[in-house]
Design an enzyme around this catalytic site. Structure first.
Site, PDB file in Angstrom:
ATOM      1  N   LYS A 292     -47.979  49.935  18.630  1.00  0.00           N
ATOM      2  CA  LYS A 292     -49.324  50.531  18.611  1.00  0.00           C
ATOM      3  C   LYS A 292     -50.346  49.625  17.940  1.00  0.00           C
ATOM      4  CE  LYS A 292     -47.561  55.278  18.379  1.00  0.00           C
ATOM      5  NZ  LYS A 292     -47.392  56.403  17.441  1.00  0.00           N
ATOM      6  N   GLY A 293     -49.878  48.721  17.093  1.00  0.00           N
ATOM      7  CA  GLY A 293     -50.823  47.816  16.430  1.00  0.00           C
ATOM      8  C   GLY A 293     -51.093  48.248  15.008  1.00  0.00           C
TER       9      GLY A 293
ATOM     10  N   GLY B 239     -53.563  46.407  13.058  1.00  0.00           N
ATOM     11  CA  GLY B 239     -54.755  45.669  12.646  1.00  0.00           C
ATOM     12  C   GLY B 239     -55.537  46.271  11.502  1.00  0.00           C
ATOM     13  N   GLU B 240     -56.151  47.428  11.709  1.00  0.00           N
ATOM     14  CA  GLU B 240     -57.099  47.939  10.721  1.00  0.00           C
ATOM     15  C   GLU B 240     -56.622  49.208  10.032  1.00  0.00           C
ATOM     16  OE1 GLU B 240     -61.006  48.224  12.412  1.00  0.00           O
ATOM     17  OE2 GLU B 240     -60.904  46.216  13.267  1.00  0.00           O
TER      18      GLU B 240
END
Ligand SMILES: Cc1cc2nc3c(=O)[nH]c(=O)nc-3n(C[C@H](O)[C@H](O)[C@H](O)COP(=O)(O)OP(=O)(O)OC[C@H]3O[C@@H](n4cnc5c(N)ncnc54)[C@H](O)[C@@H]3O)c2cc1C
Lengths: 190, 264
Positions: free
Chosen positions: A140-141, A143-144
């Site tokens: 899903k990632g 990153g932030e």
């Protein structure tokens, strides 16, 4: 013919018929995901607010995010650490100020407050892996995610700490002077 | 940065003489304030007299008072076992200045000569009733700090040492600016027998000052609760993006209480 030979030949224009062929080898493909990915998480923050100075200390921070399949746990943990530090900075410290003439007052790090190592606690970071169903890796990632959950967690913790005084909200960044002023206003109106 | 002539002095007389002969000379200690000022072209001296190599300016001598040579770095004061046992509050103050790089370059003489309204040492000088020794004379701290970035130093006068009498007890509490970590409010409290001296840095719109209300409350009873009803007027205090004057006024009392608690 091996791929290496093709690539080398493509970049040796010396052998080309120049009027027919330009050197180089490129190809562009575009991946259009079937759907967005939806990482979700829960961040829990504990703060101590010094009512005399308005200083907020983050004493405990736990972040658990579901980012799908975790391929490299160490990178994931580091990414979340950075994100949470950034989020704590946004919630407590960072802000641009301008004077009435539009002059930036926070033009250097002598006035613009970046989060530093002693502004953050030791983080507790965890992951949950509900695999994403529409990409083959199941990811899903990450990153932030650290920077998204942390600012509201910090602000909610401050508001909770001050709720006995009737405080219902405080804007970011909740600097010592703003927290102190909020406490003064709450005292004056109670 | 504009051009300048650079001189490296080896003794006090030479430093003073070179300064006197220069059209617009300035001393350089660790360069921590001077170099950024030059880089931003806020100053353009014709000559820089580097005093880092001058003998006898970086010693710490403890007898009935603590004498600190003007070229002594903050790091040296912070780690001096003699200062730690004679006036621990002074070593603690030095340890809280800037960051390790600044503490290893910045000096007591440069800090006192510069009299930045947010610097820490001026509060120690004033509360401890220090004497600032120069190549010409001795100046009491009460007469030395004359306003923001202003001192009683005359053109070319060189600070050689700062001498601190030993108090019965003392403590310094600093409320740092969250960004620069200079003092937004720093309160130095010192007790000499029945006399209590309290100096405030970071807050005054005319630089470091003594807080008479707090001194007299503490002379009556040297305890944090003696300040329970003390207030400071915000009238002559600084206001900036980090702290309004009323916040600074409140912090002065809070830091004074905490200093007294640490000292008693
Ligand atoms: C990033 C940063 C953070 C800092 N944080 C703090 C802080 O938290 N608290 C704090 O108190 N300070 C702080 N400082 C200031 C620092 O502590 C230095 O003491 C101060 O900058 C003076 O530097 P210096 O000793 O290198 O003097 P210089 O920069 O070399 O000189 C400063 C001025 O004093 C004059 N001068 C120097 N020595 C003498 C002398 N012996 N006799 C007469 N005149 C002299 C020079 O001519 C010049 O005008 C900070 C500085 C920096 C760069």
């Amino acid at each position: 013919m091996a791929f290496g030979e093709v690539a080398l030949t493509a970049y040796v224009p010396h052998n080309f018929p120049h009027d027919e062929l330009e050197p180089g080898l490129d190809e562009t493909a575009f991946y259009d995901p079937a759907n967005f990915t939806f990482p979700g998480g829960c961040h829990i923050c504990e703060v101590e607010v010094d009512p005399e100075t308005g200083v907020t200390e983050v004493t405990n921070f736990t972040a658990v995010d579901d980012i799908g399949r975790v391929i490299n746990p160490m990178i994931v943990e580091g990414q979340v650490h950075g994100g949470v530090a950034q989020g704590i900075g946004q919630a407590l410290l960072e802000g641009c100020s301008y004077d009435a003439d539009g002059q930036l007052l926070t033009g250097s790090y002598m006035d613009y407050t970046m989060p530093r190592a002693d502004n953050v606690p030791n983080f507790k970071v965890g992951t949950q892996s509900t695999l994403c169903t529409h990409n083959t890796l199941g990811v899903k990632g990450v990153g932030e995610v650290g920077a998204i959950g942390s600012p509201p967690a910090v602000i909610n913790a401050i508001v909770d700490a001050l709720s006995d005084m009737g405080v219902k909200d405080i804007s970011m960044p909740a600097t010592p002077s703003k927290v102190w002023q909020t406490i003064q206003n709450a005292k004056a109106s109670s | 940065m504009h051009d300048f002539n650079y001189h490296k002095a080896t003794n006090i007389d030479e430093a003073v003489k070179v300064h006197q002969g220069a059209e617009d000379g300035t001393y350089m200690a660790g360069g921590q304030t001077l170099l950024p000022t030059l880089k931003q072209r806020l100053a353009s001296p014709s000559d820089i007299v580097d005093i880092a190599g001058v003998q006898d300016l970086s010693s710490i001598d403890v007898s009935n008072e603590v004498s600190i040579g003007s070229m002594t770095t903050h790091a040296a004061v912070a780690s001096s076992s003699e200062v730690l046992s004679a006036i621990p509050a002074l070593a603690h103050l030095a340890e809280g200045i800037g960051d390790p790089q600044v503490r290893n370059r910045g000096t007591i003489g440069g800090s006192v000569a510069n009299n930045d309204p947010a610097a820490d040492y001026p509060a120690a000088c004033l509360a401890l009733n220090a004497t600032i020794k120069t190549n010409q004379r001795e100046i009491q701290a009460d007469d030395f700090f004359t306003g923001m970035f202003e001192t009683a130093l005359e053109e070319g006068e060189l600070i050689t040492s700062v001498n601190f009498p030993k108090p019965d007890t003392a403590a310094y509490m600093k409320f740092p600016n969250p960004a620069s970590r200079y003092a937004i409010v720093g309160v130095f409290v010192a007790k000499f027998g029945a006399e209590v001296r309290v100096a405030v840095t970071g807050a005054g719109d005319n630089g470091v000052f003594r807080a008479a209300e707090i001194e007299s409350a503490l002379a009556g009873s040297f305890s944090p609760s003696a300040l329970d009803n003390s207030t400071i007027s915000p009238d002559d205090l600084l206001s900036d993006i980090h702290a309004q004057s009323d916040y600074r006024a409140s912090l002065i009392v809070t830091m004074a209480k905490r200093a007294v608690a640490a000292a008693s």
